[in-house]
Design a protein around this motif. Structure first.
Motif, PDB file in Angstrom:
ATOM      1  N   ASP A   1      -3.955  -9.180  -5.987  1.00  0.00           N
ATOM      2  CA  ASP A   1      -5.026  -8.366  -5.513  1.00  0.00           C
ATOM      3  C   ASP A   1      -6.411  -8.818  -5.578  1.00  0.00           C
ATOM      4  O   ASP A   1      -7.216  -8.349  -6.346  1.00  0.00           O
ATOM      5  CB  ASP A   1      -4.956  -7.090  -5.973  1.00  0.00           C
ATOM      6  CG  ASP A   1      -5.939  -5.959  -5.770  1.00  0.00           C
ATOM      7  OD1 ASP A   1      -6.441  -6.232  -4.433  1.00  0.00           O
ATOM      8  OD2 ASP A   1      -6.323  -4.985  -6.123  1.00  0.00           O
TER       9      ASP A   1
ATOM     10  N   ILE B   1      -7.064  -2.623   1.300  1.00  0.00           N
ATOM     11  CA  ILE B   1      -5.852  -1.871   0.798  1.00  0.00           C
ATOM     12  C   ILE B   1      -4.637  -2.345   1.558  1.00  0.00           C
ATOM     13  O   ILE B   1      -3.532  -2.019   1.204  1.00  0.00           O
ATOM     14  CB  ILE B   1      -6.248  -0.317   1.097  1.00  0.00           C
ATOM     15  CG1 ILE B   1      -6.203  -0.047   2.792  1.00  0.00           C
ATOM     16  CG2 ILE B   1      -7.150   0.462   0.349  1.00  0.00           C
ATOM     17  CD1 ILE B   1      -6.279   1.284   3.567  1.00  0.00           C
TER      18      ILE B   1
ATOM     19  N   ARG C   1       0.895  -1.164  -0.033  1.00  0.00           N
ATOM     20  CA  ARG C   1       0.015   0.080   0.087  1.00  0.00           C
ATOM     21  C   ARG C   1       0.781   1.489  -0.078  1.00  0.00           C
ATOM     22  O   ARG C   1       0.415   2.018  -0.808  1.00  0.00           O
ATOM     23  CB  ARG C   1      -0.841   0.005   1.375  1.00  0.00           C
ATOM     24  CG  ARG C   1      -1.945   1.182   1.458  1.00  0.00           C
ATOM     25  CD  ARG C   1      -2.337   1.358   2.820  1.00  0.00           C
ATOM     26  NE  ARG C   1      -1.293   1.593   3.753  1.00  0.00           N
ATOM     27  CZ  ARG C   1      -1.094   0.957   4.845  1.00  0.00           C
ATOM     28  NH1 ARG C   1      -1.944  -0.189   5.141  1.00  0.00           N
ATOM     29  NH2 ARG C   1      -0.051   1.213   5.640  1.00  0.00           N
TER      30      ARG C   1
ATOM     31  N   LEU D   1      -8.260   1.863  -3.035  1.00  0.00           N
ATOM     32  CA  LEU D   1      -7.076   2.875  -2.574  1.00  0.00           C
ATOM     33  C   LEU D   1      -7.156   4.047  -3.720  1.00  0.00           C
ATOM     34  O   LEU D   1      -7.129   5.014  -3.078  1.00  0.00           O
ATOM     35  CB  LEU D   1      -5.961   2.227  -2.938  1.00  0.00           C
ATOM     36  CG  LEU D   1      -4.563   3.103  -2.384  1.00  0.00           C
ATOM     37  CD1 LEU D   1      -4.814   3.185  -0.770  1.00  0.00           C
ATOM     38  CD2 LEU D   1      -3.262   2.352  -2.689  1.00  0.00           C
TER      39      LEU D   1
END
Length: 504
Positions: free
Chosen positions: A158, A144, A56, A166
């Motif tokens: 992901d 996130i 992140r 995000l």
């Protein structure tokens, strides 16, 4: 009373391509660690991934003080694989599957895939190791933080669209929010922290779960709550984080004094909205903090000067939030509709110290914040009545190492919409600061002492150490505060005069 939502609808402005570029650049920059480490685990038949906050923060271009990895290897295997490669390592987190190390000045933590949950009424998590990256990611706090980079291939993982969240500025959980907060109630505090740190907003499901499960925060240790609170207060938008805690009811359990600022109004008595006022003071303190720090830098203030501000500064920000927490307990209605809050500064200082002690803050920080709350009204009246040099000296002496922070808090406390009144107060405080600076140059005000020290007092009066020496010293200090430097001859004359009356 309805709960405020006027701080909502903020959105993080992150460009997708820019985020991807940042990630690629950071991976290239860290290749000297990621490449060899990934290869070691792969060659031994284990998976390894850079995960969570590290991914992140790389996407956001934020500093990465340490790197977090996750693996299917167990702690003993992790140690075996890295012991001869890292500069140093430790296993203090072995019970939770975490091994820490330092390589080329970079701190890393490698944690076995795990599922972690709190049992009902338990402060300690129950830890079970896992074998699958996707299963590990779904148990993480928010989407996130549920992104990963598989190593050594550098494949972006992901499964819960954390990247999209995000970019959109959303705080969302990988699974059901209620399940996530049941697994670890501290995640509710973390949601508020990300609201402050990253400028993100929780989706409706997350906020509803926080509201419904607010009392679950009480099973979390005070130390862990304190860590999240400090990160929230020192974020880029602490007002948004605090407001989220208040409107979900979590603040009722961790900062009830702040929730209590939402005073019920009476149609016959009018006073400023203390809660919204406190949020405004906090917001203005954040703005002023940067300006004062820049002025200090331009003036060449030494880094070790006790007045030197560090941005962000938790002490001044938390004092700004808590400065009026004594008002609910001191509110009194007067005939004619007036409302008073006499001595709310002193009461607020005690309440602040009590709350910080409950949250396990260290004594120095607790004392500093409490002192600022206690002093936040000291300036008022300066512009109307005027202060003698003696009063200015006392203001500086009472503030001590907190003077710069008191400047910020006092200025931030002006939230009136009456421009004339605001300008008058600002002018008065400008004048006070100028007088402080002038007196400091003349008298080295930061270290005011009597013109004679204890040894000189004993020699002049020909006495042995005793309480009288301390009384004489205090008398000379009072004269110094009142009249400025006396010089050794006048100081001795004043001492002998005092001795004639008090020597016995």
């Amino acid at each position: 009373m309805g709960k405020s939502r006027n701080l909502k609808n903020r959105r993080s402005s992150v460009d997708p391509q820019t985020a991807h570029n940042r990630l690629h650049d950071k991976l290239d920059e860290l290749e000297h660690i990621l490449g060899p480490l990934g290869q070691r685990f792969s060659s031994a038949g284990f998976e390894l991934a850079l995960v969570g906050g590290s991914v992140r923060d790389a996407l956001l271009g934020r500093p990465m003080p340490d790197l977090d990895f996750t693996t299917d290897a167990h702690p003993d295997d992790i140690l075996r694989l890295i012991a001869d490669w890292v500069d140093t390592h430790w296993d203090i987190g072995r019970e939770f599957g975490t091994i820490g190390a330092v390589k080329s000045g970079v701190q890393i933590e490698i944690t076995t895939y795990r599922a972690e949950a709190y049992e009902e009424d338990s402060r300690k998590p129950v830890v079970a190791f896992g074998t699958d990256l996707d299963a590990d990611l779904v148990r993480r706090d928010f989407t996130i933080g549920a992104m990963a980079i598989r190593l050594p291939s550098k494949t972006f993982v992901d499964p819960h669209q954390g990247f999209d969240d995000l970019i959109a500025g959303r705080i969302r959980t990988p699974g059901a929010a209620a399940d996530s907060f049941s697994d670890d109630p501290l995640r509710m505090m973390r949601a508020a922290r990300f609201t402050s740190q990253l400028g993100l907003d929780p989706v409706a499901e997350v906020e509803e779960a926080m509201t419904a499960m607010a009392d679950r925060i009480e099973i979390i240790s005070a130390e862990r709550v304190q860590v999240e609170l400090v990160k929230l207060i020192t974020g880029i938008d602490p007002v948004a984080g605090i407001d989220l805690l208040v409107r979900t009811g979590i603040a009722d359990h961790v900062l009830p004094e702040v929730s209590g600022l939402q005073l019920e109004t009476d149609e016959h008595h009018r006073h400023k909205d203390v809660y919204q006022h406190s949020l405004t003071v906090l917001r203005q303190a954040v703005e002023l903090e940067g300006r004062y720090a820049e002025k200090q830098r331009e003036a060449g203030m030494a880094d070790d000067d006790p007045q030197r501000l560090r941005v962000p500064d938790f002490t001044v920000r938390f004092a700004a939030l808590m400065h009026d927490v004594g008002k609910p307990a001191t509110r009194r209605f007067q005939p004619g509709g007036a409302v008073t809050f006499y001595h709310h500064d002193a009461v607020g200082a005690k309440l602040t110290a009590k709350r910080m002690k409950a949250l396990r803050f260290d004594k120095d920080t607790t004392k500093a914040v409490g002192r600022l709350v206690e002093l936040h009204l000291r300036f008022y009246g300066y512009g109307d009545a005027g202060w003698t040099d003696s009063a200015v000296r006392r203001y500086v002496t009472d503030a001590g190492r907190l003077l710069s922070r008191l400047h910020i808090l006092t200025r931030a406390d002006v939230t009136t919409r009456n421009k004339r009144k605001a300008d008058r107060l600002a002018f008065a405080y400008d004048d006070l600061e100028e007088r402080i600076e002038a007196l400091a140059k003349q008298e080295e005000l930061d270290s005011i002492r009597p013109d004679l020290d204890g040894r000189q007092i004993m020699a002049i009066l020909d006495i042995e150490p005793s309480p009288l020496v301390g009384k004489a010293y205090k008398h000379l200090l009072e004269l110094r505060m009142e009249h400025g430097p006396l010089g050794p001859e006048r100081a001795e004359a004043e001492l002998r005069s005092w001795w004639e009356t008090h020597g016995q």
